[in-house]
Design a protein around this motif. Structure first.
Motif, PDB file in Angstrom:
ATOM      1  N   UNK A 118      25.217   1.423   3.205  1.00 61.37           N
ATOM      2  CA  UNK A 118      23.899   1.067   3.730  1.00 61.37           C
ATOM      3  C   UNK A 118      23.534  -0.334   3.278  1.00 61.37           C
ATOM      4  N   UNK A 119      22.783  -1.015   4.115  1.00 62.38           N
ATOM      5  CA  UNK A 119      22.250  -2.347   3.793  1.00 62.38           C
ATOM      6  C   UNK A 119      20.752  -2.299   4.029  1.00 62.38           C
ATOM      7  N   UNK A 120      19.987  -2.518   2.963  1.00 67.80           N
ATOM      8  CA  UNK A 120      18.529  -2.457   3.074  1.00 67.80           C
ATOM      9  C   UNK A 120      17.954  -3.800   2.642  1.00 67.80           C
ATOM     10  N   UNK A 121      17.426  -4.562   3.605  1.00 64.43           N
ATOM     11  CA  UNK A 121      16.816  -5.850   3.255  1.00 64.43           C
ATOM     12  C   UNK A 121      15.321  -5.707   2.997  1.00 64.43           C
ATOM     13  N   UNK A 122      14.817  -6.507   2.075  1.00 62.83           N
ATOM     14  CA  UNK A 122      13.390  -6.595   1.795  1.00 62.83           C
ATOM     15  C   UNK A 122      12.986  -8.042   2.023  1.00 62.83           C
ATOM     16  N   UNK A 123      12.248  -8.293   3.087  1.00 56.92           N
ATOM     17  CA  UNK A 123      11.883  -9.661   3.469  1.00 56.92           C
ATOM     18  C   UNK A 123      10.561 -10.083   2.843  1.00 56.92           C
ATOM     19  N   UNK A 124      10.372 -11.385   2.763  1.00 57.22           N
ATOM     20  CA  UNK A 124       9.147 -12.006   2.251  1.00 57.22           C
ATOM     21  C   UNK A 124       8.768 -11.466   0.870  1.00 57.22           C
ATOM     22  N   UNK A 125       9.747 -11.361   0.002  1.00 57.53           N
ATOM     23  CA  UNK A 125       9.494 -10.784  -1.319  1.00 57.53           C
ATOM     24  C   UNK A 125       8.594 -11.668  -2.179  1.00 57.53           C
ATOM     25  N   UNK A 126       8.620 -12.967  -1.971  1.00 53.70           N
ATOM     26  CA  UNK A 126       7.773 -13.860  -2.765  1.00 53.70           C
ATOM     27  C   UNK A 126       6.291 -13.652  -2.490  1.00 53.70           C
ATOM     28  N   UNK A 127       5.948 -13.365  -1.258  1.00 52.55           N
ATOM     29  CA  UNK A 127       4.539 -13.233  -0.884  1.00 52.55           C
ATOM     30  C   UNK A 127       4.095 -11.773  -0.728  1.00 52.55           C
ATOM     31  N   UNK A 128       4.942 -10.833  -1.133  1.00 50.45           N
ATOM     32  CA  UNK A 128       4.599  -9.412  -0.971  1.00 50.45           C
ATOM     33  C   UNK A 128       3.474  -9.006  -1.916  1.00 50.45           C
ATOM     34  N   UNK A 129       2.633  -8.142  -1.428  1.00 50.56           N
ATOM     35  CA  UNK A 129       1.532  -7.619  -2.244  1.00 50.56           C
ATOM     36  C   UNK A 129       2.074  -6.510  -3.161  1.00 50.56           C
ATOM     37  N   UNK A 130       1.338  -6.190  -4.217  1.00 48.07           N
ATOM     38  CA  UNK A 130       1.763  -5.070  -5.071  1.00 48.07           C
ATOM     39  C   UNK A 130       1.914  -3.754  -4.298  1.00 48.07           C
ATOM     40  N   UNK A 131       1.092  -3.562  -3.275  1.00 52.66           N
ATOM     41  CA  UNK A 131       1.201  -2.344  -2.454  1.00 52.66           C
ATOM     42  C   UNK A 131       2.523  -2.322  -1.681  1.00 52.66           C
ATOM     43  N   UNK A 132       2.893  -3.488  -1.129  1.00 56.32           N
ATOM     44  CA  UNK A 132       4.153  -3.559  -0.397  1.00 56.32           C
ATOM     45  C   UNK A 132       5.340  -3.337  -1.330  1.00 56.32           C
ATOM     46  N   UNK A 133       5.271  -3.902  -2.507  1.00 56.58           N
ATOM     47  CA  UNK A 133       6.349  -3.699  -3.488  1.00 56.58           C
ATOM     48  C   UNK A 133       6.453  -2.225  -3.881  1.00 56.58           C
ATOM     49  N   UNK A 134       5.320  -1.540  -3.975  1.00 54.47           N
ATOM     50  CA  UNK A 134       5.336  -0.111  -4.292  1.00 54.47           C
ATOM     51  C   UNK A 134       6.023   0.680  -3.182  1.00 54.47           C
ATOM     52  N   UNK A 135       5.782   0.292  -1.932  1.00 54.93           N
ATOM     53  CA  UNK A 135       6.451   0.938  -0.799  1.00 54.93           C
ATOM     54  C   UNK A 135       7.962   0.722  -0.894  1.00 54.93           C
ATOM     55  N   UNK A 136       8.361  -0.492  -1.228  1.00 52.92           N
ATOM     56  CA  UNK A 136       9.795  -0.794  -1.373  1.00 52.92           C
ATOM     57  C   UNK A 136      10.422   0.037  -2.487  1.00 52.92           C
ATOM     58  N   UNK A 137       9.734   0.134  -3.619  1.00 53.91           N
ATOM     59  CA  UNK A 137      10.261   0.915  -4.738  1.00 53.91           C
ATOM     60  C   UNK A 137      10.374   2.388  -4.380  1.00 53.91           C
ATOM     61  N   UNK A 138       9.414   2.909  -3.623  1.00 55.29           N
ATOM     62  CA  UNK A 138       9.506   4.296  -3.167  1.00 55.29           C
ATOM     63  C   UNK A 138      10.721   4.492  -2.264  1.00 55.29           C
ATOM     64  N   UNK A 139      10.988   3.519  -1.431  1.00 49.58           N
ATOM     65  CA  UNK A 139      12.159   3.593  -0.543  1.00 49.58           C
ATOM     66  C   UNK A 139      13.457   3.600  -1.350  1.00 49.58           C
ATOM     67  N   UNK A 140      13.512   2.776  -2.391  1.00 55.36           N
ATOM     68  CA  UNK A 140      14.700   2.720  -3.249  1.00 55.36           C
ATOM     69  C   UNK A 140      14.850   4.029  -4.023  1.00 55.36           C
ATOM     70  N   UNK A 141      13.756   4.584  -4.534  1.00 57.63           N
ATOM     71  CA  UNK A 141      13.809   5.862  -5.250  1.00 57.63           C
ATOM     72  C   UNK A 141      14.325   6.974  -4.344  1.00 57.63           C
TER      73      UNK A 141
END
Length: 75
Positions: free
Chosen positions: A45-68
Motif C-alpha cells: 500500500x502507498x498512503x500519501x499525506x499532502x500539505x503536511x506543513x499547513x495541516x491543522x491539528x485536527x487533520x493530523x489527528x485524522x491521519x494518525x487514526x488512518x495509520x493506527x
C-alpha cells in the motif's frame, strides 16, 4: 524466496495536485522503481499525506487514526 512487501506512508509539504500534476510524483516513482523494485520489494500500500506543513491539528489527528487503523490490520 518469500515475497517482500512494504507499506509506504509519505508526507508531502505541498498539495496533491502539485505533486501529481506538475511534478508527476517523481519522489514516489524513484522510491518505487529505484529502491523497492531493485531490492525485490513489492508495494502493498502507498498512503500519501499532502500539505503536511499547513495541516491543522485536527487533520493530523485524522491521519494518525488512518495509520493506527492500517497498523491494526497488519497484525
Amino acid at each position: 524466496m518469500p515475497c517482500k512487501k512494504a507499506v509506504i506512508l509519505e508526507t508531502y509539504g505541498g498539495p496533491g495536485y502539485g505533486i501529481w500534476g506538475y511534478f508527476m510524483n517523481v519522489g514516489w516513482r524513484r522510491l518505487k522503481n529505484g529502491v523497492l523494485k531493485l531490492c525485490g520489494v513489492t508495494t502493498l500500500r502507498h498512503i500519501p499525506f499532502y500539505s503536511s506543513r499547513s495541516a491543522t491539528p485536527e487533520q493530523r489527528a485524522v491521519w494518525l487514526d488512518r495509520v493506527k487503523k492500517l497498523a491494526s490490520e497488519l497484525r
